[in-house]
Motif scaffolding. Structure first.
Motif, mmCIF file in Angstrom:
data_model
loop_
_atom_site.group_PDB
_atom_site.id
_atom_site.type_symbol
_atom_site.label_atom_id
_atom_site.label_comp_id
_atom_site.label_asym_id
_atom_site.label_seq_id
_atom_site.Cartn_x
_atom_site.Cartn_y
_atom_site.Cartn_z
ATOM 1 N N ALA A 357 0.887 -1.117 -0.281
ATOM 2 C CA ALA A 357 -0.110 -0.020 0.019
ATOM 3 C C ALA A 357 0.869 1.406 -0.047
ATOM 4 C CB ALA A 357 -0.993 0.028 1.202
ATOM 5 N N CYS A 358 1.911 1.319 0.650
ATOM 6 C CA CYS A 358 3.202 2.123 0.767
ATOM 7 C C CYS A 358 3.624 2.626 -0.817
ATOM 8 C CB CYS A 358 4.064 2.246 1.662
ATOM 9 S SG CYS A 358 5.008 3.529 2.001
ATOM 10 N N MET A 359 3.816 1.400 -1.052
ATOM 11 C CA MET A 359 4.264 1.520 -2.483
ATOM 12 C C MET A 359 3.372 2.068 -3.525
ATOM 13 S SD MET A 359 6.464 -2.040 -3.377
ATOM 14 C CE MET A 359 6.493 -1.702 -5.137
ATOM 15 N N THR A 360 2.318 1.692 -3.359
ATOM 16 C CA THR A 360 0.925 2.103 -4.250
ATOM 17 C C THR A 360 0.941 3.732 -4.302
ATOM 18 O OG1 THR A 360 -0.178 0.102 -3.885
ATOM 19 C CG2 THR A 360 -1.238 1.946 -4.594
ATOM 20 N N LEU A 361 1.268 4.321 -2.939
ATOM 21 C CA LEU A 361 1.334 5.847 -2.987
ATOM 22 C C LEU A 361 2.393 6.478 -3.459
ATOM 23 C CD1 LEU A 361 0.252 5.562 0.942
ATOM 24 C CD2 LEU A 361 -1.003 6.495 -0.885
ATOM 25 N N GLY A 362 3.350 5.506 -3.646
ATOM 26 C CA GLY A 362 4.722 6.114 -4.362
ATOM 27 C C GLY A 362 5.936 6.337 -3.210
ATOM 28 N N GLY A 363 5.801 5.408 -2.209
ATOM 29 C CA GLY A 363 6.773 5.595 -0.952
ATOM 30 C C GLY A 363 7.647 4.342 -1.058
ATOM 31 N N GLY A 364 7.521 3.607 -2.384
ATOM 32 C CA GLY A 364 8.714 2.356 -2.317
ATOM 33 C C GLY A 364 8.987 2.323 -3.851
ATOM 34 N N ARG A 365 10.114 1.448 -4.126
ATOM 35 C CA ARG A 365 10.478 1.285 -5.213
ATOM 36 C C ARG A 365 10.138 -0.087 -5.996
ATOM 37 N NH1 ARG A 365 14.848 3.439 -2.777
ATOM 38 N NH2 ARG A 365 15.553 5.534 -3.723
ATOM 39 N N GLU A 366 9.782 -0.147 -7.148
ATOM 40 C CA GLU A 366 9.627 -1.564 -7.846
ATOM 41 C C GLU A 366 10.798 -1.854 -8.573
ATOM 42 O OE1 GLU A 366 6.079 -1.736 -10.481
ATOM 43 O OE2 GLU A 366 4.857 -0.697 -9.088
ATOM 44 N N THR A 367 11.646 -0.794 -8.965
ATOM 45 C CA THR A 367 12.875 -1.154 -9.252
ATOM 46 C C THR A 367 13.865 -0.378 -8.826
ATOM 47 O OG1 THR A 367 13.057 0.257 -11.456
ATOM 48 C CG2 THR A 367 11.818 -1.765 -11.525
ATOM 49 N N LYS A 368 15.328 -0.610 -8.840
ATOM 50 C CA LYS A 368 16.268 0.199 -8.124
ATOM 51 C C LYS A 368 16.166 1.591 -8.745
ATOM 52 C CE LYS A 368 19.301 -3.644 -6.776
ATOM 53 N NZ LYS A 368 20.735 -4.202 -6.753
ATOM 54 N N GLY A 405 -4.287 7.429 -3.262
ATOM 55 C CA GLY A 405 -4.719 7.259 -1.733
ATOM 56 C C GLY A 405 -5.925 6.463 -1.775
ATOM 57 N N ALA A 406 -6.912 6.358 -2.469
ATOM 58 C CA ALA A 406 -7.972 5.633 -2.626
ATOM 59 C C ALA A 406 -7.430 4.027 -2.844
ATOM 60 C CB ALA A 406 -8.981 5.808 -3.635
ATOM 61 N N ASP A 407 -6.519 3.747 -3.618
ATOM 62 C CA ASP A 407 -6.277 2.332 -3.782
ATOM 63 C C ASP A 407 -5.375 1.867 -2.868
ATOM 64 O OD1 ASP A 407 -7.026 2.465 -6.478
ATOM 65 O OD2 ASP A 407 -5.215 2.841 -7.432
ATOM 66 N N ALA A 408 -4.673 2.754 -2.077
ATOM 67 C CA ALA A 408 -3.819 2.347 -0.714
ATOM 68 C C ALA A 408 -4.831 1.987 0.538
ATOM 69 C CB ALA A 408 -2.921 3.642 -0.458
#
Length: 435
Positions: A357-368, A405-408
């Protein structure tokens, strides 16, 4: 010596010699051994395994594939700490200034977050101006002068591990104990510490979901460290729910600062004190674990740990006022409430899903290479065991985009489980392994 013969030997259950392992690691690192042959070797290792000696030799070969840090110029016993990764894990931010305030030098190389787990370097970059790319001379100078420096891993620290991990990630060969242990320990040994304390997470938010698997990995890494001449211990800690209440870079830093003011969540502090006590034992500050915890707590009540953190931030280019004055760090503008779907008690929280959920908000990485938003995240208002009524706020989501935000929000709400009976309180410290 031919890579073909080594693959055939391992495929048939043979043990590779130190010379064969070094030939393989050096050849792959410099490009003489192609990906397809190393892929075959990795799969053979997954099926046939590696014994203790092979695992140690693989670790040492990976360590020696690039630069190694010489910390002999730093006074005192250097104790490093490493976490296998979890959700909401900000222990390094709380732990390192406490240990440094007690006179134990902290010379730490840390990484960035990838996937649903966060990275210490990303969190520290929430402080405007903070520099994580310190030259080695400045790194050493800071540790000798103020007792603490934390920097990003150099590009040439254990380069064999970087190449091997990239290959493991796309060939379904990540989850093999010797490969995991050698990956972690090669970087720790290359970082130059005198002793190593490992925080091995177990639970649904950890890499090792089952405690037995976490214990086996911990024992392997402790053996590697001890066989390599480093005092090494592992503490198996719970990751069945996020650690603390905050998930997301800036929110986690804020929670770490609250902890240094004596307002930290119980679960976060329990893990921090356990890790810190082991570091103090290795450094020779005390020989008694209970006394070590008492000393750590005194750094909180006296304010020495908070002031040490401010000194550390200033030394690496940040503004110490961002440490001393709450509310100066960036937090996303949109606050969305996630609500309970039932009456009763919170029985489970899917930690990995909170991380997603935090990644969905943009707070994490899917790739380096992914850019991250340091200001977004999630603040849990109800943890496992808490009583709830339908419609109660269970978490607050901080977003800069309403759709994200809604998705998270949906992910967070779906991550909670409820029951009519309160679950037993979770044991945060599962096991301490020193041999």
């Amino acid at each position: 010596m031919r890579m073909y013969d080594l693959i055939d030997k391992k495929k048939n259950g043979g043990a590779l010699s130190a010379e064969e392992i070094r030939f393989m690691v050096q050849g792959f690192t410099c490009g003489n051994i192609p990906d397809y042959q190393m892929s075959a070797m990795l799969m053979a290792i997954c099926f046939s395994g590696m014994d203790e000696t092979e695992t140690l030799e693989l670790t040492l070969a990976m360590k020696d594939s690039g630069d190694t840090l010489d910390l002999s110029g730093i006074k005192g016993v250097k104790v490093d700490k490493h976490s296998t990764g979890g959700v909401g894990d900000k222990t390094s931010l709380v732990l390192t200034p406490m240990v440094a305030a007690l006179g134990v030098p902290v010379a730490k190389m840390s990484g960035r977050g990838l996937g649903h787990t966060g990275g210490t370097i990303d969190k520290l970059e929430c402080f405007p101006g903070f520099c994580t790319a310190l030259p080695e001379e400045k790194f050493m100078e800071n540790v000798n002068r103020i007792g603490i420096a934390i920097a990003g891993q150099t590009a040439n620290l254990a380069p064999a591990d970087k190449k091997l991990y990239a290959l493991r990630d796309v060939t379904a060969t990540v989850a093999q104990r010797s490969l995991i242990a050698s990956s972690i320990m090669s970087k720790k040994l290359a970082s130059g510490s005198d002793a190593i304390v490992l925080d091995v997470k177990t639970g649904n938010g950890a890499f090792m979901k089952q405690e037995a698997d976490a214990a086996a990995l911990a024992e392997t890494m402790v053996k590697i460290g001890n066989m390599a001449g480093k005092k090494t211990a592992a503490i198996i800690t719970d990751m069945e729910q996020p650690l603390g209440n905050a998930v997301g870079n800036s929110l986690e830093v804020i929670e770490a600062l609250q902890a240094l003011r004596g307002e930290g969540p119980d679960d976060l502090m329990e893990v921090t004190y356990a890790l810190g006590a082991q570091m103090l034992l290795f450094a020779g500050v005390t020989e008694d674990r209970a006394h070590a915890v008492k000393l750590l707590k005194q750094t909180i009540t006296s304010g020495s740990a908070l002031h040490k953190f401010a000194e550390f931030v200033k030394a690496q280019g940040g503004d110490p006022e961002d440490v001393m004055i709450p509310g100066r760090l960036p937090v996303a503008s949109e606050k969305i409430e996630a609500k309970a779907a039932a009456d009763g008690f919170v029985t489970d929280i899917l930690a990995e899903q909170i991380g997603v959920a935090c990644m969905t908000l943009g707070g994490g990485r899917e790739t380096k290479e992914s850019a991250i938003d340091l200001s977004v995240g999630i603040c849990l208002k109800k943890k496992i065991g808490a009583p709830v009524s339908r419609g109660d706020v269970i978490a607050e989501i901080y977003a800069n985009d309403k759709t994200r935000g809604a998705d998270a929000k949906k992910l967070v709400e779906d991550a909670y489980r409820y029951g009519e009976i309160a679950p037993e309180k979770r044991q945060m410290i599962r096991k301490i392994i020193t041999e």
